[in-house]
Motif scaffolding. Structure first.
Motif, PDB file in Angstrom:
ATOM      1  N   GLU A   1      33.658 -13.086  17.632  1.00  0.00           N
ATOM      2  CA  GLU A   1      34.551 -12.406  18.534  1.00  0.00           C
ATOM      3  C   GLU A   1      35.961 -12.249  18.080  1.00  0.00           C
ATOM      4  O   GLU A   1      36.479 -11.041  18.195  1.00  0.00           O
ATOM      5  CB  GLU A   1      34.491 -13.130  19.946  1.00  0.00           C
ATOM      6  N   ARG A   2      36.648 -13.279  17.504  1.00  0.00           N
ATOM      7  CA  ARG A   2      37.955 -13.276  16.937  1.00  0.00           C
ATOM      8  C   ARG A   2      37.999 -11.960  15.670  1.00  0.00           C
ATOM      9  O   ARG A   2      38.972 -11.294  15.725  1.00  0.00           O
ATOM     10  CB  ARG A   2      38.595 -14.610  16.616  1.00  0.00           C
TER      11      ARG A   2
ATOM     12  N   THR B   1      35.973  -9.706  15.045  1.00  0.00           N
ATOM     13  CA  THR B   1      35.601  -8.225  15.520  1.00  0.00           C
ATOM     14  C   THR B   1      36.942  -7.774  16.179  1.00  0.00           C
ATOM     15  O   THR B   1      37.127  -6.532  15.866  1.00  0.00           O
ATOM     16  CB  THR B   1      34.577  -8.465  16.487  1.00  0.00           C
ATOM     17  N   ALA B   2      37.646  -8.629  16.803  1.00  0.00           N
ATOM     18  CA  ALA B   2      38.719  -8.126  17.532  1.00  0.00           C
ATOM     19  C   ALA B   2      39.661  -7.491  16.556  1.00  0.00           C
ATOM     20  O   ALA B   2      40.476  -6.775  16.805  1.00  0.00           O
ATOM     21  CB  ALA B   2      39.332  -8.969  18.770  1.00  0.00           C
ATOM     22  N   ALA B   3      40.160  -8.472  15.749  1.00  0.00           N
ATOM     23  CA  ALA B   3      41.006  -8.243  14.498  1.00  0.00           C
ATOM     24  C   ALA B   3      40.655  -7.180  13.673  1.00  0.00           C
ATOM     25  O   ALA B   3      41.524  -6.417  13.291  1.00  0.00           O
ATOM     26  CB  ALA B   3      41.133  -9.777  13.709  1.00  0.00           C
TER      27      ALA B   3
ATOM     28  N   LEU C   1      39.026  -4.597  14.720  1.00  0.00           N
ATOM     29  CA  LEU C   1      39.146  -3.298  15.496  1.00  0.00           C
ATOM     30  C   LEU C   1      40.790  -2.989  15.807  1.00  0.00           C
ATOM     31  O   LEU C   1      41.126  -1.805  16.215  1.00  0.00           O
ATOM     32  CB  LEU C   1      38.344  -3.434  16.952  1.00  0.00           C
ATOM     33  N   ASP C   2      41.425  -3.994  16.135  1.00  0.00           N
ATOM     34  CA  ASP C   2      42.817  -4.026  16.192  1.00  0.00           C
ATOM     35  C   ASP C   2      43.589  -3.684  14.722  1.00  0.00           C
ATOM     36  O   ASP C   2      44.722  -3.190  14.878  1.00  0.00           O
ATOM     37  CB  ASP C   2      43.431  -5.279  16.842  1.00  0.00           C
ATOM     38  N   GLY C   3      43.187  -3.696  13.803  1.00  0.00           N
ATOM     39  CA  GLY C   3      43.638  -3.253  12.372  1.00  0.00           C
ATOM     40  C   GLY C   3      44.378  -4.783  11.803  1.00  0.00           C
ATOM     41  O   GLY C   3      45.331  -4.668  11.128  1.00  0.00           O
ATOM     42  N   THR C   4      44.127  -5.657  12.492  1.00  0.00           N
ATOM     43  CA  THR C   4      45.059  -6.937  12.047  1.00  0.00           C
ATOM     44  C   THR C   4      44.200  -7.904  11.015  1.00  0.00           C
ATOM     45  O   THR C   4      44.842  -9.107  10.694  1.00  0.00           O
ATOM     46  CB  THR C   4      45.490  -7.677  13.210  1.00  0.00           C
TER      47      THR C   4
END
Length: 96
Positions: free
Chosen positions: A65-66, A68-70, A72-75
């Motif tokens: 999840e971390r 995937t979130a990164a 999607l956030d571009g980080t």
């Protein structure tokens, strides 16, 4: 050149076969996987299995999840292929 995992899992978290992939996916995603696999022509089945194995690996990764979130956030940190090639050359590893 082949890519090796940074932290290999022994045994693999998700076996590289249809049964292992299906077991790692949740109900709706499992049905989507089976629909895509059954609809694939024989020469496409390997690609379907490979893609869904990656999906199952991410689904079962404790940090999934971390990551995937990164992404999607571009980080999400990335490395250029040219940098990887140079590191391998510097370490005396093959780059073909």
């Amino acid at each position: 050149m082949t890519a090796q995992p940074i932290h290999p899992h022994e045994p693999e978290r998700v076996p590289r076969n249809a049964e292992g992939i299906a077991a790692a996916l949740s109900g709706e995603r499992r049905m989507e996987f089976y629909r895509e696999l059954l609809a694939a022509a024989p020469e496409q089945a390997e690609g379907v299995l490979r893609r869904w194995w990656c999906e199952a690996q991410l689904d079962t990764d404790p940090a999934g999840e971390r990551l995937t979130a990164a992404a999607l956030d571009g980080t999400l940190s990335t490395t250029a292929v040219s940098d990887l090639i140079e590191r391998r050359r510097a370490a005396g590893l093959p780059v073909e």
